[in-house]
Design a protein around this motif. Structure first.
Motif: not given
Ligand SMILES: O=S(=O)([O-])[S-]
Length: 114
Positions: A75-82
């Motif tokens: 997981y990450c903050r909102s799903g992009n980096r994951s």
């Molecule tokens: O906000 S994020 O972690 O998906 S880049």
């Protein structure tokens, strides 16, 4: 609850709801990976999570240390980096992953700072 079929948990690289992700986290042997920065991690993360920063210089080297047979909840903050992390992990042969749709922002469970 909107009814319908419950989402099946599979470690197939897909992103799933917080509810299904919680099931993944609770699964025996699953390693929880937080791919945010160490500073974000320090502010609060899922219990037992390990921090492997997808934007860090050592991400690939750290992924190379993982058991390719293992199962990982990412997981990450909102799903992009994951999403990026899961793709990079798969490219490195670590394919049994599941991501958290909406990231930690969608997580209703426990968050710790230790
Ligand atoms: O906000 S994020 O972690 O998906 S880049």
């Amino acid at each position: 609850c909107s009814g319908g079929e419950p989402e099946a948990l599979a470690f197939d690289g897909a992103h799933v709801s917080a509810e299904t992700f919680a099931e993944a986290v609770a699964t025996e042997g699953v390693v929880v990976i937080d791919v945010r920065t160490p500073a974000e991690f320090a502010e609060g993360h899922l219990p037992g999570a390990v921090n492997i920063d997808v934007s860090g210089a050592t991400f690939d080297a750290e992924v190379a240390e993982l058991d390719p047979e293992g199962e990982y909840a990412v997981y990450c903050r909102s799903g992009n980096r994951s999403q990026v992390a899961i793709e990079e992990m798969a490219a490195d042969g670590v394919e049994q992953t599941v991501g958290l749709t909406g990231g930690i922002g969608a997580w209703a469970g426990e968050v710790v700072t230790d």
